[in-house]
Write an enzyme that holds these catalytic residues in place. Structure first.
Site, PDB file in Angstrom:
ATOM      1  N   LYS A  43       0.808  -1.197   0.000  1.00 13.21           N
ATOM      2  CA  LYS A  43       0.000   0.000   0.000  1.00 13.21           C
ATOM      3  C   LYS A  43       0.858   1.271   0.000  1.00 13.21           C
ATOM      4  CE  LYS A  43      -3.132  -2.141   3.345  1.00 13.21           C
ATOM      5  NZ  LYS A  43      -3.623  -1.999   4.722  1.00 13.21           N
ATOM      6  N   GLU A  99       7.500   2.606  -6.273  1.00 11.59           N
ATOM      7  CA  GLU A  99       7.669   2.023  -4.935  1.00 11.59           C
ATOM      8  C   GLU A  99       7.830   3.122  -3.895  1.00 11.59           C
ATOM      9  OE1 GLU A  99       7.196  -0.103  -2.802  1.00 11.59           O
ATOM     10  OE2 GLU A  99       8.669  -1.724  -2.952  1.00 11.59           O
ATOM     11  N   ASP A 100       7.447   2.829  -2.659  1.00 14.83           N
ATOM     12  CA  ASP A 100       7.596   3.838  -1.606  1.00 14.83           C
ATOM     13  C   ASP A 100       9.045   3.952  -1.139  1.00 14.83           C
ATOM     14  OD1 ASP A 100       7.529   1.326  -0.427  1.00 14.83           O
ATOM     15  OD2 ASP A 100       6.098   1.840   1.144  1.00 14.83           O
ATOM     16  N   ASP A 103      14.622  -0.709   0.852  1.00 17.45           N
ATOM     17  CA  ASP A 103      15.396  -0.938   2.072  1.00 17.45           C
ATOM     18  C   ASP A 103      16.441  -2.027   1.777  1.00 17.45           C
ATOM     19  OD1 ASP A 103      16.163  -1.043   4.712  1.00 17.45           O
ATOM     20  OD2 ASP A 103      14.354  -2.012   5.454  1.00 17.45           O
ATOM     21  N   LYS A 131      16.785   3.825   1.186  1.00 14.79           N
ATOM     22  CA  LYS A 131      17.478   3.667   2.467  1.00 14.79           C
ATOM     23  C   LYS A 131      18.640   2.701   2.226  1.00 14.79           C
ATOM     24  CE  LYS A 131      14.790   2.603   6.124  1.00 14.79           C
ATOM     25  NZ  LYS A 131      14.182   1.623   7.070  1.00 14.79           N
ATOM     26  N   PHE A 152      13.300   4.113  10.835  1.00 16.15           N
ATOM     27  CA  PHE A 152      12.010   3.637  10.356  1.00 16.15           C
ATOM     28  C   PHE A 152      11.161   4.843   9.991  1.00 16.15           C
ATOM     29  CE2 PHE A 152       7.985   1.619  10.013  1.00 16.15           C
ATOM     30  CZ  PHE A 152       8.323   0.397   9.458  1.00 16.15           C
ATOM     31  N   VAL A 153      10.953   5.049   8.709  1.00 12.33           N
ATOM     32  CA  VAL A 153      10.248   6.250   8.268  1.00 12.33           C
ATOM     33  C   VAL A 153       8.764   5.992   8.028  1.00 12.33           C
ATOM     34  CG1 VAL A 153      12.321   7.277   7.275  1.00 12.33           C
ATOM     35  CG2 VAL A 153      10.830   5.914   5.818  1.00 12.33           C
ATOM     36  N   ASP A 159       3.640   3.490   6.362  1.00  6.70           N
ATOM     37  CA  ASP A 159       3.084   3.221   7.690  1.00  6.70           C
ATOM     38  C   ASP A 159       4.053   2.589   8.679  1.00  6.70           C
ATOM     39  OD1 ASP A 159       3.149   0.618   6.372  1.00  6.70           O
ATOM     40  OD2 ASP A 159       1.967  -0.069   8.076  1.00  6.70           O
ATOM     41  N   ARG A 165       0.021   6.798   7.839  1.00  6.65           N
ATOM     42  CA  ARG A 165      -0.009   6.914   6.372  1.00  6.65           C
ATOM     43  C   ARG A 165      -0.517   8.276   5.919  1.00  6.65           C
ATOM     44  NH1 ARG A 165       0.869   1.835   4.008  1.00  6.65           N
ATOM     45  NH2 ARG A 165      -0.015   0.081   5.122  1.00  6.65           N
TER      46      ARG A 165
HETATM   47  P1  IMP Z   1      12.873  -4.185   1.242  1.00  7.97           P
HETATM   48  O1  IMP Z   1      12.312  -5.440   0.620  1.00  7.97           O
HETATM   49  O2  IMP Z   1      13.683  -4.491   2.482  1.00  7.97           O
HETATM   50  O3  IMP Z   1      13.618  -3.321   0.276  1.00  7.97           O
HETATM   51  O4  IMP Z   1      11.686  -3.371   1.838  1.00  7.97           O
HETATM   52  C1  IMP Z   1      10.735  -2.879   1.065  1.00  7.97           C
HETATM   53  C2  IMP Z   1       9.448  -2.599   1.780  1.00  7.97           C
HETATM   54  O5  IMP Z   1       9.514  -2.655   3.216  1.00  7.97           O
HETATM   55  C3  IMP Z   1       9.051  -1.188   1.438  1.00  7.97           C
HETATM   56  O6  IMP Z   1       8.383  -1.144   0.214  1.00  7.97           O
HETATM   57  C4  IMP Z   1       8.187  -0.826   2.622  1.00  7.97           C
HETATM   58  O7  IMP Z   1       6.880  -1.259   2.376  1.00  7.97           O
HETATM   59  C5  IMP Z   1       8.824  -1.577   3.775  1.00  7.97           C
HETATM   60  N1  IMP Z   1       9.769  -0.684   4.487  1.00  7.97           N
HETATM   61  C6  IMP Z   1      11.112  -0.684   4.436  1.00  7.97           C
HETATM   62  N2  IMP Z   1      11.639   0.273   5.211  1.00  7.97           N
HETATM   63  C7  IMP Z   1      10.585   0.920   5.768  1.00  7.97           C
HETATM   64  C8  IMP Z   1      10.476   2.046   6.655  1.00  7.97           C
HETATM   65  O8  IMP Z   1      11.442   2.668   7.107  1.00  7.97           O
HETATM   66  N3  IMP Z   1       9.209   2.418   6.969  1.00  7.97           N
HETATM   67  C9  IMP Z   1       8.099   1.778   6.519  1.00  7.97           C
HETATM   68  N4  IMP Z   1       8.159   0.751   5.669  1.00  7.97           N
HETATM   69  C10 IMP Z   1       9.393   0.311   5.302  1.00  7.97           C
HETATM   70 MG    MG Z   2       6.557  -0.957  -0.416  1.00  9.65          MG
END
Ligand code: IMP
Ligand code: MG
Length: 175
Positions: A43, A99-100, A103, A131, A152-153, A159, A165
């Protein structure tokens, strides 16, 4: 007594607005004469997605996908599952993932693999936040809004346990 989580502001509404406009201009230039499919990753990306498309100067179609990750986040092998699939075919189309935040990179690497199988003409990534501190898999992000520190943003669609959100700015959670 349970303490409420506080949000410390990192990126103001004004800065987000300006950067989203810049990203939209860059995308409009790069995709001039094309009609890309924008795929919002639910979301977290929905607010960014809505603002971005309204600043574009090219026609686009929109679709959404939802994935969920399972297992401990400290493990590189964190399993990812498709929760909601796309509605449209991507074959022969220019596809841009919205994508938001990136990470570890696990979610995007799963998505890239999954979407590549659908034989798009091109596949690129636009992420509002990057990040890089916790990256486990190398991912080429074509459009990045802001780099954020290892916090953690939340806010602007993103969220923490479904909270925050609706904040118009981006901040980090401090409890
Ligand atoms: P990744 O697979 O570790 O790159 O993480 C991707 C997903 O984890 C993002 O699309 C977010 O939905 C969630 N996520 C990662 N870091 C954060 C954060 O700091 N705050 C909130 N959601 C996060
Ligand atoms: Mg995401």
């Amino acid at each position: 007594m349970k303490k409420e989580a506080r949000v410390i502001k990192l990126i103001s509404e004004k800065r987000i607005k300006k950067r989203v406009k810049e990203l939209a201009e860059e995308i409009s230039r790069d995709y001039k004469g094309k009609n890309p499919v924008l795929i919002g990753v639910l979301k977290g990306s929905f607010v960014f997605f809505a603002d971005l498309i309204r600043n574009l100067k090219i026609p686009v179609t929109c679709d959404f996908i939802s994935i969920a990750s399972y297992g401990k986040e400290t493990k590189t092998s964190g399993k990812i599952k498709l929760e909601k699939d796309l509605r449209e075919s991507l074959s022969g189309k220019d596809v841009l993932i919205i994508e938001d935040i990136v990470d570890t990179g696990l979610s995007l690497s799963y998505l890239l693999k999954y979407l590549t199988k659908k034989r798009p003409k091109s596949l690129a990534i636009c992420a509002l936040l990057d990040k890089p501190a916790r990256r486990k898999l190398k991912i080429k992000i074509d459009y990045i809004g802001f780099k954020v520190p290892n916090k953690f943003v939340v806010g602007y669609g993103i969220d923490y346990n479904e909270k925050f959100r609706s904040l118009p700015y981006i901040g980090y959670v401090k409890d």
